[in-house]
Design an enzyme around this catalytic site. Structure first.
Site, PDB file in Angstrom:
ATOM      1  CG  ASP A  63      -8.115   2.556  -1.173  1.00  0.00           C
ATOM      2  OD1 ASP A  63      -7.086   2.641  -0.490  1.00  0.00           O
ATOM      3  OD2 ASP A  63      -8.528   1.473  -1.628  1.00  0.00           O
ATOM      4  CD  GLU A 298      -5.022  -4.002  -2.271  1.00  0.00           C
ATOM      5  OE1 GLU A 298      -6.046  -4.320  -1.654  1.00  0.00           O
ATOM      6  OE2 GLU A 298      -4.060  -3.428  -1.744  1.00  0.00           O
TER       7      GLU A 298
HETATM    8  C1  FRU Z   1      -6.516  -0.725  -1.035  1.00  0.00           C
HETATM    9  C2  FRU Z   1      -7.740  -1.546  -0.680  1.00  0.00           C
HETATM   10  C3  FRU Z   1      -8.621  -1.721  -1.898  1.00  0.00           C
HETATM   11  C4  FRU Z   1      -9.978  -1.936  -1.306  1.00  0.00           C
HETATM   12  C5  FRU Z   1      -9.929  -1.116  -0.037  1.00  0.00           C
HETATM   13  C6  FRU Z   1     -10.636  -1.738   1.118  1.00  0.00           C
HETATM   14  O1  FRU Z   1      -6.060   0.090  -0.014  1.00  0.00           O
HETATM   15  O2  FRU Z   1      -7.359  -2.777  -0.142  1.00  0.00           O
HETATM   16  O3  FRU Z   1      -8.215  -2.759  -2.746  1.00  0.00           O
HETATM   17  O4  FRU Z   1     -10.981  -1.521  -2.161  1.00  0.00           O
HETATM   18  O5  FRU Z   1      -8.570  -0.901   0.273  1.00  0.00           O
HETATM   19  O6  FRU Z   1     -10.619  -0.900   2.237  1.00  0.00           O
END
Ligand code: FRU
Length: 431
Positions: A63, A298
């Site tokens: 992310d 997400e």
């Molecule tokens: C998306 C996610 C987010 C979270 C992160 C955890 O790829 O699942 O929702 O903040 O990755 O690694």
């Protein structure tokens, strides 16, 4: 949820509507999600990982978000662009990366080649046992407000999964490099309340999906109000929830509702800033719920274009309820009001899908205000394996097939309630 707009003369906020006992939350219905199909307007070009470049050889990253100004434009600070990414050292099993994620930053003079800046937060100061996604904005005094997810408890011996929205502020120092200084204390700003948003306890401590994470700053240009959007779940225990006609969309979809659909309760939450320092927020009813449709929405964010608010989120194919066949993708909704009455873009919600022959190639898309979409390379060339099977493969297999780097950006055309893909751009490009 029908609101009699004809009798409403002044702009209404969700708090007003809630006070009147009116539901403001949009439902992403089974009817809309059941019509999702891949076609040329929504399917991303296939990624060839061998043609891509990493911005770091020491870490895998996923992310990613740029430093933004309060209007959502990528910020340029004394000639530097800055991006932030979740990271773990190379060699970590990709499937386990969430257990030790840390936020690193990278900076660039030209917006193309990125130099590593290191960990963002001072050693040992960040909240949680690890940090998940967030959003960082710079105000007009040059102060950076960092909103992030504090996951687990600091110093814990056994990994826990509680998620809180946290914040800290800092100044940026730019010279030959970029650094952060003059830190405030880290502070928790919001936890799930159990009324609008499901607590970890209501979710059964890991038995069912639970999210309270991924804060994303949003300044509403129509009202000047400041918000955080976040990923959440509809409140209540499983026994307290039920699939209702508004979740189905039509009588036929209600009649054919699978009994397990009520396990699915993904939502997009909002909280309104109640002080100028952006350290106090009040939770409001969710913008959108996917009850009986999807269990995990997400990294939501909102982009304004013309008079419209575009609400985007991402989800995995295996997070959809039984009976809905939908890809790993970026999904979106549009409304003329920030807090209510969203409609799924393209009639279904699907905006960007991974191609059928590389279904996990990219994830965590983030739409910039100019329609450019960034994301990271997830698992590529997995020979028809599903995500469960990938997780069961050896460490070597996972490492070989996991990208852990920026994906080529995608240019999106957004007109009214329709979107289409205009083509691919270089990795890490925001323009
Ligand atoms: C998306 C996610 C987010 C979270 C992160 C955890 O790829 O699942 O929702 O903040 O990755 O690694």
């Amino acid at each position: 949820v029908t609101i009699a707009f004809s009798v409403v003369l002044t702009p209404v906020t969700s708090s007003d509507l809630y006070a009147q006992g009116t539901s403001v939350t949009t439902d992403w219905t089974r009817e809309a999600a059941s019509q999702i199909r891949l076609d040329g307007s929504n399917t991303a070009p296939k990624i060839d990982k061998d043609k891509l470049e990493e911005i770091t050889s020491e870490f895998i990253i996923w992310d990613t978000w740029p430093l933004q100004d309060k209007n959502g434009h990528p910020a340029v600070v004394n000639g530097y662009k800055i991006i932030f990414a979740l990271s773990v050292p190379k060699g970590t099993i990709p499937g386990k990366r969430h257990d030790s994620a840390e936020i690193r930053y990278f900076y660039s003079n030209d917006g193309k080649s990125w130099r590593p800046g290191g960990l963002v937060f001072e050693d040992g100061k960040a909240l949680g046992s690890r940090q998940w996604a967030g959003s960082f904005v710079i105000d007009k005094n040059g102060r950076v407000h960092m909103f992030y997810t504090a996951t687990g408890r600091k110093g814990e011996e056994r990994l826990s999964y509680g998620q809180k929205l946290a914040t800290v502020t800092a100044d940026i120092l730019t010279n030959k490099s970029v650094a952060f200084a003059n830190w405030s204390n880290h502070k928790v700003i919001l936890e799930a309340d159990g009324t609008y948003y499901q607590t970890e306890e209501q979710a059964g401590y890991g038995e069912f999906s639970y999210a309270f994470r991924d804060p994303s700053y949003f300044l509403d240009p129509k009202t000047g109000e400041e918000y955080l959007l976040f990923s959440a779940n509809s409140s209540g225990t499983l026994e307290e929830r039920a699939c209702r006609p508004e979740h189905a969309g039509t009588a036929e979809f209600m009649r054919t509702m699978p009994s397990e659909a009520k396990f699915y309760n993904g939502s997009i939450g909002i909280a309104k800033a109640v002080n100028d320092d952006l350290t106090e927020f009040e939770a409001l009813p969710p913008l959108l719920e996917a009850n009986c449709v999807n269990e995990e929405l997400e990294r939501p964010n909102v982009v304004v274009k013309g008079n419209q608010y575009y609400l985007f989120t991402k989800t995995h194919s295996n997070k959809f309820a039984e009976g809905i066949d939908a890809p790993e993708g970026l999904y979106g909704f549009v409304s003329e009001s920030f807090t209510t009455e969203y409609k799924p873009l393209n009639g279904t919600g699907l905006v960007i899908a991974n191609p059928d022959d590389n279904p996990y190639q990219s994830y965590s898309w983030m739409v910039m205000s100019n329609g450019t979409v960034i994301s990271y390379v997830d698992y590529v060339d997995v020979d028809g394996k599903d995500i469960q099977e990938i997780g069961e493969q050896s460490t070597e297999y996972q490492i070989e097939h996991f990208g852990g780097m920026l994906a080529p950006s995608i240019k999106l055309s957004i007109t009214g309630d329709r979107t289409s893909l205009l083509g691919e751009k270089k990795q890490g490009v925001f323009k």
